[in-house]
Design a protein around this motif. Structure first.
Motif, PDB file in Angstrom:
ATOM      1  N   LEU A 259       0.834  -1.205   0.000  1.00 32.76           N
ATOM      2  CA  LEU A 259       0.000   0.000   0.000  1.00 32.76           C
ATOM      3  C   LEU A 259       0.866   1.252   0.000  1.00 32.76           C
ATOM      4  CD1 LEU A 259      -2.652   1.618   0.386  1.00 32.76           C
ATOM      5  CD2 LEU A 259      -2.400   1.226   2.851  1.00 32.76           C
ATOM      6  N   TYR A 260       1.863   1.287   0.855  1.00 31.23           N
ATOM      7  CA  TYR A 260       2.699   2.480   0.967  1.00 31.23           C
ATOM      8  C   TYR A 260       3.470   2.736  -0.329  1.00 31.23           C
ATOM      9  CZ  TYR A 260       5.992   5.892   2.807  1.00 31.23           C
ATOM     10  OH  TYR A 260       6.730   7.031   3.006  1.00 31.23           O
ATOM     11  N   ASN A 261       4.053   1.681  -0.877  1.00 36.33           N
ATOM     12  CA  ASN A 261       4.837   1.855  -2.110  1.00 36.33           C
ATOM     13  C   ASN A 261       3.968   2.309  -3.272  1.00 36.33           C
ATOM     14  OD1 ASN A 261       7.305   1.171  -0.933  1.00 36.33           O
ATOM     15  ND2 ASN A 261       6.966  -1.022  -1.250  1.00 36.33           N
ATOM     16  N   ARG A 262       2.773   1.742  -3.392  1.00 36.42           N
ATOM     17  CA  ARG A 262       1.874   2.160  -4.472  1.00 36.42           C
ATOM     18  C   ARG A 262       1.353   3.588  -4.227  1.00 36.42           C
ATOM     19  NH1 ARG A 262       1.853   1.881  -8.714  1.00 36.42           N
ATOM     20  NH2 ARG A 262      -0.400   1.786  -9.179  1.00 36.42           N
ATOM     21  N   ALA A 263       1.163   3.946  -2.956  1.00 39.88           N
ATOM     22  CA  ALA A 263       0.731   5.303  -2.647  1.00 39.88           C
ATOM     23  C   ALA A 263       1.815   6.319  -2.991  1.00 39.88           C
ATOM     24  CB  ALA A 263       0.351   5.403  -1.170  1.00 39.88           C
TER      25      ALA A 263
END
Length: 547
Positions: free
Chosen positions: A105-109
């Motif tokens: 989630l963090y990397n895609r965000a």
């Protein structure tokens, strides 16, 4: 003809190989029905993180940890719940599964410039790593979640020390506070209904980040009091920069859909038609008797009255054992030396009192499938698969106020201890629908503020119902409430951590053994060779707590 036939088979195969060799094999291996991690929309990942984290937390606080802090006891399949017989193999795999999804989630965000999702991801990262280090001690942190990188250091990560993990958690929450500081209209990508906690509200996520900071500053206060004091005072003094929970409307809670076992309140009687999971959870006498002494109206929300009260009547002839007007009437000789509780309303089961807890209070049907009419069951609301009070409670306004009350008692600039304490009690009572009884309750002897940590922690312990994990962490840190292990418990005192699981000790042997070597072996560690639920992690070493 045979040679010609072979030629016509081989040539098409060679052509096919030449064509496909020009393509990336990963492209050929794509699942047409799946979503690639490198292109997944963050909103597809977020619900899984929130729901799985919520379920893990409520399963701790409603199941075995509720047994440790003596909110409940079980009368069957009870050894883990009542006696801390945890078997030395408690897995953190589900916690790291949530963190792996959260890392995605963090990397895609980051890639999509979804700052709201970045902030939420950092809050959930902090929450989950906080749970891991609180439960186990030292743990993989810096090099965790990097297994796909393939190096030995990534596949078999080292364990970070607790002080480093807590520092990292606080730093991530600081970053989240900044990321979540804008108005909702200033963010891209928010889809309200995938956020099952706050419905896409950045302001509330920001308050959760800062409220969690208070939790972890207080957590380290016994080891790093100056750091904790400075952190808490900074947050309190800068309300605009560090907003925190102000009311129950801010609480971080997750409801249940109630459609299947996977999305329902645990131990309900809807998805478990036999009702056995609900039936074997009983109120613990420690909680019941204290709430009765304090005339606490929350007891009736959480517990049922006993179905058949016991009456010991010395006027009855010997061998009397009969039901009269819904009561079981017994002559003293029928009771003998058995411990009994004749309270006509609420009866709790003593903590870890016997290897056969279902026999308590003269239960006529002891055994694994017993139905004990002489001990209080949980309230019928806990039979349901969902409901307004059936929520995973990650952190609440009540908890925040109790933290600040404790800080004020330490002499820190956190407001008036009395005001914070009373706000915590009121918030909890409103949560459990008895806010109209607050004025009478707060004036009750034992509840009326007496300026002691004992009282603040006791009310925080009561308010932690179904979220008992925080009560355990407070007990370890303060020794309060002064809970005592029962006679059938695995040790003479309550445990202070989970065991590192055997797979970790075997597969990641060097790093895991190094972490075990840093635990403080106590008189209660016994044959567990360091990796014991009674060995103290860094957080408790040198504090003299809880025992």
């Amino acid at each position: 003809m045979k040679k010609l036939h072979n030629k016509f088979v081989i040539i098409p195969l060679l052509l096919a190989c030449m064509i496909f060799s020009c393509k990336d094999l990963t492209e050929l291996n794509e699942n047409p029905n799946g979503v690639a991690p490198e292109t997944v929309n963050p909103n597809l990942v977020l619900p899984t993180i929130l729901t799985e984290a919520g379920k893990l937390y409520v399963n701790l606080g409603y199941q075995d940890i509720a047994g440790v802090v003596q909110h409940t006891q079980k009368d069957a399949w009870s050894s883990g719940h009542n006696d801390y017989d945890w078997g030395g193999d408690q897995s953190w795999n589900a916690y790291y599964d949530v963190l792996r999804n959260n890392d995605l989630l963090y990397n895609r965000a980051l890639q999509t410039n979804f700052e709201f999702h970045q902030g939420v991801s950092l809050v959930m990262k902090s929450f989950m790593f906080g749970l891991i280090t609180d439960l186990w001690g030292d743990a993989p942190y810096t090099n965790a979640l990097k297994g796909e990188a393939g190096s030995t250091a990534d596949i078999l990560p080292s364990f970070d020390s607790q002080d480093k993990i807590y520092a990292g958690i606080i730093a991530d929450l600081e970053k989240a506070n900044t990321l979540l500081s804008k108005s909702k209209a200033d963010y891209e990508g928010i889809v309200d209904n995938v956020d099952v906690i706050y419905g896409g509200n950045p302001a509330k996520w920001r308050k959760m980040a800062n409220s969690l900071m208070l939790r972890y500053y207080m957590r380290i206060s016994g080891k790093q009091p100056d750091v904790a004091k400075a952190g808490i005072e900074k947050i309190v003094a800068n309300a605009a920069q560090y907003p925190i929970f102000a009311s129950n409307a801010d609480d971080a809670t997750m409801g249940f859909a109630g459609n299947s076992e996977a999305d329902s309140w645990p131990a309900n009687t809807v998805t478990d038609a036999s009702g056995s999971n609900y039936r074997r959870i009983k109120m613990c006498a420690t909680l019941v008797e204290r709430m009765q002494t304090l005339k606490d109206p929350r007891l009736g929300i959480w517990a049922n009255k006993v179905e058949v009260p016991l009456v010991i009547d010395p006027k009855q002839p010997p061998k009397t054992d009969k039901i009269v007007d819904g009561k079981r009437i017994l002559s003293p000789d029928k009771v003998g030396a058995e411990p009994v509780d004749t309270d006509p309303e609420y009866v709790g089961m003593p903590p870890s009192f016997s290897a056969l807890p279902s026999s308590y209070n003269l239960n006529p049907t002891p055994g694994q499938t017993s139905f004990n009419p002489h001990v209080s069951f949980l309230n019928d609301i806990y039979k349901a698969a969902k409901g307004p009070l059936l929520r995973a409670r990650l952190i609440s306004a009540a908890e925040v106020n109790f933290i600040l009350a404790e800080a004020a008692l330490k002499g820190w600039a956190a407001g008036a201890a009395k005001d914070r304490y009373e706000a915590g009690v009121k918030a909890s009572m409103e949560t459990w629908t008895v806010g109209d009884k607050y004025a009478a309750y707060i004036a009750t002897p034992g509840v009326a503020f007496d300026n002691t940590l004992k009282q603040v922690i006791e009310q925080k312990w009561i308010a932690g119902w179904t979220a008992a994990t925080e009560a355990w962490f407070d007990f370890r840190r303060t020794g309060l409430p002064a809970l005592k292990a029962g006679p059938a418990a695995k040790r003479e005192v309550l445990p202070v951590r989970f065991y590192y699981m055997q797979d970790e000790l075997r597969i990641n042997k060097a790093n895991a053994q190094d972490a075990v070597s840093k635990l403080e072996v106590t008189n209660y560690s016994q044959a567990d060779n360091g990796n014991s639920a009674w060995s103290k992690p860094w957080l408790l070493q040198g504090t003299g707590k809880p025992w």
